[in-house]
Write a protein that holds these residues in place. Structure first.
Motif, PDB file in Angstrom:
ATOM      1  N   GLY A  34      72.225   1.700  25.414  1.00 64.45           N
ATOM      2  CA  GLY A  34      71.642   2.925  25.945  1.00 64.45           C
ATOM      3  C   GLY A  34      70.429   2.719  26.816  1.00 64.45           C
ATOM      4  O   GLY A  34      69.876   3.685  27.342  1.00 64.45           O
ATOM      5  N   ILE A  37      70.868   3.926  30.469  1.00 63.90           N
ATOM      6  CA  ILE A  37      70.859   5.385  30.570  1.00 63.90           C
ATOM      7  C   ILE A  37      69.436   5.907  30.399  1.00 63.90           C
ATOM      8  O   ILE A  37      68.996   6.796  31.143  1.00 63.90           O
ATOM      9  CB  ILE A  37      71.809   5.999  29.529  1.00 63.90           C
ATOM     10  N   VAL A  41      67.297   8.063  33.154  1.00 64.58           N
ATOM     11  CA  VAL A  41      66.698   9.364  32.838  1.00 64.58           C
ATOM     12  C   VAL A  41      65.212   9.343  33.170  1.00 64.58           C
ATOM     13  O   VAL A  41      64.676  10.302  33.735  1.00 64.58           O
ATOM     14  CB  VAL A  41      66.952   9.735  31.354  1.00 64.58           C
TER      15      VAL A  41
END
Length: 116
Positions: A34, A37, A41
């Motif tokens: 993650g 990601i 973000v």
């Protein structure tokens, strides 16, 4: 000039913590699956909002200073090469544009308050 530089240092410090502190936390705390990601973000949402907020606060407190956005762009450059790669170079200019816009908005609101 010297006073404006000293006033801007506080906001550049906040931007530095935003650009690097959050990225290091994302790399350290988020699992590898993650992390990409989380970094995107941060790049697309959190850091631009923080850049505008710091620039507006700088404009409210100190007025518009054309050099402020250069500091924001300069601070973003090493993070670009360390975390994102050269393909994200456009974000440096995007953050610079956000810093100019936020600084101008803060100065505009400051002048309106002083005029009334």
């Amino acid at each position: 000039m010297r006073e404006k530089f000293h006033d801007a240092l506080r906001y550049w410090g906040i931007l530095m913590a935003l650009y690097y502190g959050l990225l290091f936390l994302a790399v350290m705390l988020v699992p590898a699956e993650g992390a990409a990601i989380a970094m995107m973000v941060l790049l697309l949402f959190v850091q631009p909002i923080g850049t505008v907020a710091c620039a507006v606060l700088h404009g409210l407190r100190c007025g518009f200073w054309a050099v402020f956005f250069l500091g924001a762009m300069f601070l973003m450059m090493p993070a670009l090469f360390m975390f994102y790669g050269i393909r994200a170079l456009a974000f440096v200019f995007f953050y610079g544009a956000l810093a100019v816009t936020g600084d101008f908005i803060g100065d505009f609101v400051r002048r309106k308050r002083m005029g009334e």
